[in-house]
Enzyme design. Structure first.
Site, PDB file in Angstrom:
ATOM      1  N   THR A  98      46.248  16.706  41.913  1.00 36.39           N
ATOM      2  CA  THR A  98      46.921  15.528  42.362  1.00 36.39           C
ATOM      3  C   THR A  98      47.230  15.671  43.753  1.00 36.39           C
ATOM      4  OG1 THR A  98      47.366  14.436  40.430  1.00 36.39           O
ATOM      5  CG2 THR A  98      48.472  13.403  42.029  1.00 36.39           C
ATOM      6  N   HIS A 122      47.182   2.818  54.107  1.00 36.63           N
ATOM      7  CA  HIS A 122      48.139   3.454  53.169  1.00 36.63           C
ATOM      8  C   HIS A 122      47.679   4.423  52.525  1.00 36.63           C
ATOM      9  CE1 HIS A 122      50.731   3.442  49.602  1.00 36.63           C
ATOM     10  NE2 HIS A 122      51.644   2.953  50.470  1.00 36.63           N
ATOM     11  N   PRO A 123      48.306   5.662  52.295  1.00 33.26           N
ATOM     12  CA  PRO A 123      47.401   6.707  51.630  1.00 33.26           C
ATOM     13  C   PRO A 123      46.802   6.226  50.039  1.00 33.26           C
ATOM     14  CG  PRO A 123      49.710   7.028  51.901  1.00 33.26           C
ATOM     15  CD  PRO A 123      49.383   6.164  52.666  1.00 33.26           C
ATOM     16  N   THR A 180      15.872  57.857  32.217  1.00 39.72           N
ATOM     17  CA  THR A 180      16.215  57.090  31.179  1.00 39.72           C
ATOM     18  C   THR A 180      17.413  57.705  30.459  1.00 39.72           C
ATOM     19  OG1 THR A 180      14.693  57.627  29.575  1.00 39.72           O
ATOM     20  CG2 THR A 180      14.076  55.711  30.890  1.00 39.72           C
ATOM     21  N   HIS A 181      18.651  57.083  30.121  1.00 41.48           N
ATOM     22  CA  HIS A 181      19.739  57.628  29.195  1.00 41.48           C
ATOM     23  C   HIS A 181      20.298  58.686  30.107  1.00 41.48           C
ATOM     24  CE1 HIS A 181      18.641  55.747  25.464  1.00 41.48           C
ATOM     25  NE2 HIS A 181      17.306  56.038  25.826  1.00 41.48           N
ATOM     26  N   SER A 311      36.078  61.504  54.457  1.00 41.32           N
ATOM     27  CA  SER A 311      37.273  61.841  53.809  1.00 41.32           C
ATOM     28  C   SER A 311      38.363  62.205  54.799  1.00 41.32           C
ATOM     29  CB  SER A 311      36.840  63.335  52.954  1.00 41.32           C
ATOM     30  OG  SER A 311      37.940  64.018  52.554  1.00 41.32           O
ATOM     31  N   VAL A 318      30.073  62.160  53.796  1.00 39.97           N
ATOM     32  CA  VAL A 318      29.848  60.802  53.686  1.00 39.97           C
ATOM     33  C   VAL A 318      29.652  60.219  52.497  1.00 39.97           C
ATOM     34  CG1 VAL A 318      27.867  59.415  54.244  1.00 39.97           C
ATOM     35  CG2 VAL A 318      28.421  61.284  55.619  1.00 39.97           C
TER      36      VAL A 318
END
Length: 455
Positions: A98, A122-123, A180-181, A311, A318
């Site tokens: 509001t 008027h607002p 994979t894994h 660093s 890098v």
């Protein structure tokens, strides 16, 4: 210098150089909480809405043409960013928004009155005519959210997608070992791997484009509790039509205003697609930084562009800084999703009163993702290269190439070859010939890494 403003609670002093009124000033004083200001996207969306509402009210004969034009002119100034300094309120205010609605109403009225003669705007009675904070704030939420998705996030997804398409094509014939894994698997090409990243973006863009249709219906016309009290029956439809003309986006009036005021499941739903994008961006960035780990003691298959010293103590280092930045953003977006999900559940009776925090987090997710994707694309993806000698060496040294022998000698014999090569630290070819399961000629014929990719 100060001036005195008045509202139903009495008088209050306001900085004379500012255009807001009493209710904004009370909110500014009463809610001095943090520095998370109401996003400008919401303020601009409010201005678009107020301009459309003023036009409709004038067409219905409720508002004079002079006032409508004056209101519209101020709204244009707001949209262009000319009045940004006059919107000082933080997100942490009333949950209906509001005070921000009144901030917009007061600024529009004040500036409009600088140009009008005796006929004063008027607002509440004029700028907020036929409206309530309860239907204007959620309407502004949807306008701002949709526009941010189109102008920021979707365009950045497309640009990153294009870079990945280029990289995919560049490396489509470069065979590497799959994993994979986190363990060695059968080969694929680097281009095939990148195509998976590319598809992540393509699919997430599709998810977004499909889901964002949910925020096209607008709450305007529902006024206080969804009944449309003090607004004409088709006010919402007319305002939506004006907004379509203003923005070029296909906004509509929500068919159920009770839903539009109390539920923010549309925003919650769309942010789920944004969270999905964040998840896949984290996956892509993690893949890249792991594949680029090293350069000599890691996987080292990719080389990152050197943008800055990595660093403060180790010279020549890098670091995958762009990967780290975008994964932190992804984590933030996932947190925002949790906040939005909780806040969206708080639609008690006829009104959700967590609106500001919902849209703040939604827009923050879009901004952070858009900015980080742009940074990641320019400073990482575009300069990303393959370390072809390392990739080739790992392919030649891989035990998982033995999988190609399965159709010829069976799984168990192929497994014995792989185990022998591992135990004796020999090449797969040497182990295969030693077992007598295959000849050198058969091995060379059947073990073709490029053929194994099914390219």
């Amino acid at each position: 210098m100060e001036r005195i403003e008045r509202d139903t609670l009495g008088e209050i002093s306001v900085d004379a150089t500012k255009y807001w009124g009493a209710q904004t000033e009370r909110s500014r004083r009463n809610f001095a909480i943090g520095d998370n200001y109401m996003p400008k996207e919401i303020i601009y969306a409010f201005a678009q809405l107020k301009k459309a509402a003023a036009k409709v009210n004038a067409l219905e004969g409720k508002l004079s043409e002079a006032k409508s034009v004056a209101i519209g002119n101020v709204c244009d100034q707001i949209i262009q960013g000319e009045l940004d300094e006059h919107f000082p309120l933080v997100v942490w205010q009333t949950g209906s928004g509001t005070q921000s609605n009144m901030n917009v109403n007061e600024v529009i009225a004040h500036v409009a009155n600088l140009t009008l003669g005796e006929e004063k705007v008027h607002p509440n009675d004029d700028v907020n005519m036929s409206q309530s904070s309860n239907d204007t704030f959620p309407t502004a939420m949807h306008i701002a959210a949709y526009q941010a998705l189109v102008t920021k996030l979707l365009s950045e997804i497309t640009k990153m997608e294009e870079v990945l398409t280029t990289k995919k094509n560049q490396y489509m014939q470069l065979v590497k070992i799959g994993r994979t894994h986190l363990q060695d698997a059968t080969p694929l090409t680097l281009g095939q791997e990148i195509s998976g990243w590319e598809a992540c973006l393509t699919n997430n863009k599709n998810y977004l484009e499909s889901s964002m249709k949910a925020i096209l219906p607008l709450a305007i016309g529902g006024t206080a509790v969804g009944t449309g009290l003090n607004a004409s029956k088709d006010f919402g439809d007319k305002v939506a039509e004006e907004l379509r003309k203003q923005t070029g986006y296909p906004f509509t009036s929500d068919s159920n205003k009770y839903f539009a005021l109390t539920s923010h499941s549309p925003i919650n739903f769309v942010h789920g697609a944004i969270r999905s994008l964040a998840s896949d961006l984290m996956k892509i960035a993690n893949d890249i930084r792991l594949l680029a780990s090293g350069p000599r003691s890691g996987i080292g298959e990719l080389t990152l562009p050197a943008n800055e010293p990595g660093s403060s103590i180790m010279p020549g280092k890098v670091n995958p800084t762009q990967c780290e930045a975008i994964t932190m953003v992804a984590a933030q977006v996932m947190g925002n999703d949790t906040t939005i999900n909780i806040a969206a559940s708080q639609g008690n009776f006829e009104l959700n009163v967590y609106k500001p925090v919902i849209i703040f987090n939604f827009l923050e997710s879009i901004t952070l993702l858009s900015d980080s994707m742009r940074s990641f694309r320019i400073h990482c993806l575009e300069g990303l290269t393959a370390n072809e000698s390392v990739i080739e060496a790992k392919v030649n040294d891989s035990l998982m190439l033995v999988t190609a022998l399965n159709p010829h000698i069976g799984y168990e014999k192929a497994a014995k070859i792989a185990k022998l090569a591992f135990d004796e630290n020999t090449t797969l070819k040497e182990a295969a010939i030693k077992t007598g399961f295959v000849t050198e000629k058969e091995f060379d014929l059947w073990i073709d890494p490029l053929k194994m990719t099914n390219l």
